[in-house]
Design a protein around this motif. Structure first.
Motif, PDB file in Angstrom:
ATOM      1  N   ASP A   1      65.425 163.819  48.732  1.00  0.00           N
ATOM      2  CA  ASP A   1      64.264 163.429  49.551  1.00  0.00           C
ATOM      3  C   ASP A   1      64.531 162.184  50.399  1.00  0.00           C
ATOM      4  O   ASP A   1      63.594 161.550  50.888  1.00  0.00           O
ATOM      5  CB  ASP A   1      63.043 163.204  48.663  1.00  0.00           C
ATOM      6  CG  ASP A   1      63.286 162.113  47.605  1.00  0.00           C
ATOM      7  OD1 ASP A   1      64.412 161.565  47.545  1.00  0.00           O
ATOM      8  OD2 ASP A   1      62.355 161.825  46.836  1.00  0.00           O
ATOM      9  N   ILE A   2      65.802 161.800  50.586  1.00  0.00           N
ATOM     10  CA  ILE A   2      66.113 160.657  51.458  1.00  0.00           C
ATOM     11  C   ILE A   2      65.785 161.031  52.902  1.00  0.00           C
ATOM     12  O   ILE A   2      66.305 162.023  53.426  1.00  0.00           O
ATOM     13  CB  ILE A   2      67.601 160.275  51.352  1.00  0.00           C
ATOM     14  CG1 ILE A   2      67.950 159.839  49.936  1.00  0.00           C
ATOM     15  CG2 ILE A   2      67.939 159.162  52.341  1.00  0.00           C
ATOM     16  CD1 ILE A   2      69.436 159.537  49.740  1.00  0.00           C
TER      17      ILE A   2
ATOM     18  N   VAL B   1      74.811 162.243  59.675  1.00  0.00           N
ATOM     19  CA  VAL B   1      73.528 161.986  59.034  1.00  0.00           C
ATOM     20  C   VAL B   1      72.942 160.727  59.658  1.00  0.00           C
ATOM     21  O   VAL B   1      73.580 159.672  59.665  1.00  0.00           O
ATOM     22  CB  VAL B   1      73.685 161.802  57.507  1.00  0.00           C
ATOM     23  CG1 VAL B   1      72.354 161.383  56.885  1.00  0.00           C
ATOM     24  CG2 VAL B   1      74.191 163.090  56.875  1.00  0.00           C
ATOM     25  N   PHE B   2      71.746 160.859  60.210  1.00  0.00           N
ATOM     26  CA  PHE B   2      71.103 159.755  60.923  1.00  0.00           C
ATOM     27  C   PHE B   2      69.957 159.212  60.071  1.00  0.00           C
ATOM     28  O   PHE B   2      69.037 159.955  59.694  1.00  0.00           O
ATOM     29  CB  PHE B   2      70.554 160.228  62.265  1.00  0.00           C
ATOM     30  CG  PHE B   2      71.604 160.824  63.173  1.00  0.00           C
ATOM     31  CD1 PHE B   2      72.339 160.011  64.028  1.00  0.00           C
ATOM     32  CD2 PHE B   2      71.854 162.188  63.170  1.00  0.00           C
ATOM     33  CE1 PHE B   2      73.311 160.554  64.860  1.00  0.00           C
ATOM     34  CE2 PHE B   2      72.825 162.737  64.001  1.00  0.00           C
ATOM     35  CZ  PHE B   2      73.555 161.924  64.845  1.00  0.00           C
TER      36      PHE B   2
ATOM     37  N   GLY C   1      70.141 149.571  57.112  1.00  0.00           N
ATOM     38  CA  GLY C   1      70.049 149.287  55.685  1.00  0.00           C
ATOM     39  C   GLY C   1      69.840 150.516  54.828  1.00  0.00           C
ATOM     40  O   GLY C   1      70.026 150.464  53.601  1.00  0.00           O
ATOM     41  N   ASP C   2      69.440 151.624  55.453  1.00  0.00           N
ATOM     42  CA  ASP C   2      69.202 152.855  54.691  1.00  0.00           C
ATOM     43  C   ASP C   2      70.494 153.627  54.422  1.00  0.00           C
ATOM     44  O   ASP C   2      70.489 154.609  53.676  1.00  0.00           O
ATOM     45  CB  ASP C   2      68.239 153.771  55.455  1.00  0.00           C
ATOM     46  CG  ASP C   2      66.877 153.126  55.680  1.00  0.00           C
ATOM     47  OD1 ASP C   2      66.493 152.286  54.843  1.00  0.00           O
ATOM     48  OD2 ASP C   2      66.221 153.455  56.688  1.00  0.00           O
ATOM     49  N   ALA C   3      71.597 153.210  55.045  1.00  0.00           N
ATOM     50  CA  ALA C   3      72.838 153.972  54.935  1.00  0.00           C
ATOM     51  C   ALA C   3      73.425 153.927  53.532  1.00  0.00           C
ATOM     52  O   ALA C   3      74.062 154.894  53.089  1.00  0.00           O
ATOM     53  CB  ALA C   3      73.853 153.453  55.946  1.00  0.00           C
TER      54      ALA C   3
ATOM     55  N   VAL D   1      77.591 158.530  58.639  1.00  0.00           N
ATOM     56  CA  VAL D   1      76.244 158.027  58.388  1.00  0.00           C
ATOM     57  C   VAL D   1      75.966 156.906  59.378  1.00  0.00           C
ATOM     58  O   VAL D   1      76.712 155.912  59.434  1.00  0.00           O
ATOM     59  CB  VAL D   1      76.096 157.515  56.936  1.00  0.00           C
ATOM     60  CG1 VAL D   1      74.656 157.070  56.683  1.00  0.00           C
ATOM     61  CG2 VAL D   1      76.503 158.605  55.940  1.00  0.00           C
ATOM     62  N   THR D   2      74.929 157.042  60.139  1.00  0.00           N
ATOM     63  CA  THR D   2      74.631 156.081  61.198  1.00  0.00           C
ATOM     64  C   THR D   2      73.158 156.178  61.569  1.00  0.00           C
ATOM     65  O   THR D   2      72.394 156.915  60.932  1.00  0.00           O
ATOM     66  CB  THR D   2      75.525 156.372  62.434  1.00  0.00           C
ATOM     67  OG1 THR D   2      75.304 155.373  63.424  1.00  0.00           O
ATOM     68  CG2 THR D   2      75.236 157.749  63.020  1.00  0.00           C
ATOM     69  N   THR D   3      72.746 155.431  62.553  1.00  0.00           N
ATOM     70  CA  THR D   3      71.408 155.595  63.124  1.00  0.00           C
ATOM     71  C   THR D   3      71.538 156.300  64.473  1.00  0.00           C
ATOM     72  O   THR D   3      72.602 156.240  65.116  1.00  0.00           O
ATOM     73  CB  THR D   3      70.700 154.243  63.336  1.00  0.00           C
ATOM     74  OG1 THR D   3      71.403 153.502  64.346  1.00  0.00           O
ATOM     75  CG2 THR D   3      70.665 153.428  62.044  1.00  0.00           C
TER      76      THR D   3
END
Length: 361
Positions: free
Chosen positions: A21-22, A54-55, A60-62, A99-101
């Motif tokens: 659920d992230i 994955v965005f 900080g969520d990475a 993994v990035t924004t």
């Protein structure tokens, strides 16, 4: 299995369940032949395997995503998930789930987050080969629409930027079209063939502008061109031009290709129509289109204040037929070492006639 399909299955069956659920978006965009849909069995000889971006909403969520991905399998459907001695990640052993924004991902590729709007300098310093990879590919999961927003913003130029790019493209053609015959007439057949190839490449890129499609980088330029609707009418003439055995045949084939693109440009309705028929180059026994006639016609219809100011500053002089419109970054620069680096593209703004500070909407 095509790379996009493989990566989508990998996301659905492995990555998404690992993330639970992230909150995130996911897709496969950016570099790679599979993003453009041009990968084949030869593509599998290095670094090929399931890849996913994955965005997350914030940097900080990475960390949570990275922890969730620690147990990825080494292989998926026979392809390696973990690569050793790969081109990416400086040769370090690594899986290919980035993994990035969304903001960082797009900014790293064109020097600007399109969600914040694209100004004139942003458009002109963004290579079409980069834009092509950002609107192609596939989005696997995008619940908040962050990827759709950015990809939508990059679908195509605003109309007056489009007019400017088309005007510059026709100007490039006009600057060398007469050299096909001039070099051939003095016995320089190699020179004539080289000029023909240069003009043909410019006409291919012009076809992408006419069709509102981003031109990819050189390896896939011809492949992507063949898929354009206009290629049926222009392609045979260009093939004849680059394979011709004498300059007269080259000249005739290039003029035929130019005529088709001239008619197509007129049909866009972006400017007053221009006679698409080739004509003698002054008093010489050489035929050309005088492509710069489209440059003047298109420039005359630009109303956007920033684009208008750029044209006026650079100069389009109808009284003596001279025009000075360098165009977009990939109409001015043909170096991989520039076009592959957003910072270098943006540092070249002066070459494009842009002011030091980028124009913003």
């Amino acid at each position: 299995m095509p790379g996009l399909q493989l990566s989508h299955r990998f996301y659905d069956q492995v990555v998404a369940p690992s993330l639970g659920d992230i909150p995130h978006s996911a897709g496969l965009l950016g570099d790679g032949s599979e993003v453009l849909g041009f990968d084949d069995e030869v593509s599998t000889d290095h670094d090929f395997g399931p890849r996913v971006q994955v965005f997350v909403a914030a940097e900080g969520d990475a960390a949570g995503v990275h922890r969730a991905l620690e147990q990825l399998p080494e292989y998926f459907e026979g392809f390696p998930v973990v690569h050793r001695n790969a081109d990416r990640f400086d040769g370090a052993e690594h899986h290919q789930v980035e993994v990035t924004t969304a903001a960082r991902f797009f900014t790293e590729r064109i020097g600007r987050d399109p969600a914040a709007g694209m100004g004139l300098a942003d458009w002109l310093t963004s290579p079409t080969q980069r834009l092509a990879t950002l609107v192609a590919g596939d989005v696997f999961h995008d619940p908040d629409g962050s990827l759709a927003l950015r990809r939508g913003a990059l679908r195509w130029y605003p109309d007056d930027v489009w007019r400017y790019a088309l005007a510059a493209a026709w100007l490039r053609v006009s600057q060398e079209e007469a050299f096909i015959g001039r070099t051939g007439a003095v016995g320089d057949d190699l020179g004539s063939a080289l000029v023909t190839a240069r003009v043909a490449r410019d006409l291919v890129r012009l076809a992408f502008l006419v069709e509102r499609r981003w031109a990819p980088y050189g390896k896939w330029l011809g492949t992507a061109f063949a898929r354009l609707p206009i290629a049926e009418r222009v392609g045979p003439h260009l093939r004849a031009a680059v394979s011709a055995g004498c300059w007269r045949e080259r000249e005739a084939a290039v003029c035929a290709a130019q005529r088709e693109l001239a008619v197509a440009t007129n049909r866009l309705g972006l400017a007053e129509e221009v006679d698409p028929e080739p004509r003698p180059f002054f008093d010489r026994d050489i035929l050309v289109l005088f492509g710069d006639r489209f440059t003047h016609a298109l420039a005359a219809h630009v109303a956007d204040p920033q684009v208008r100011a750029l044209i006026d500053r650079l100069g389009v002089r109808s009284h003596d037929r001279r025009a000075m419109l360098p165009g977009t970054i990939d109409q001015v620069v043909d170096s991989v070492e520039v076009l592959g680096h957003p910072d270098r593209c943006r540092n070249a703004a002066g070459l494009l006639g842009l002011q030091t500070e980028p124009d913003r909407p």
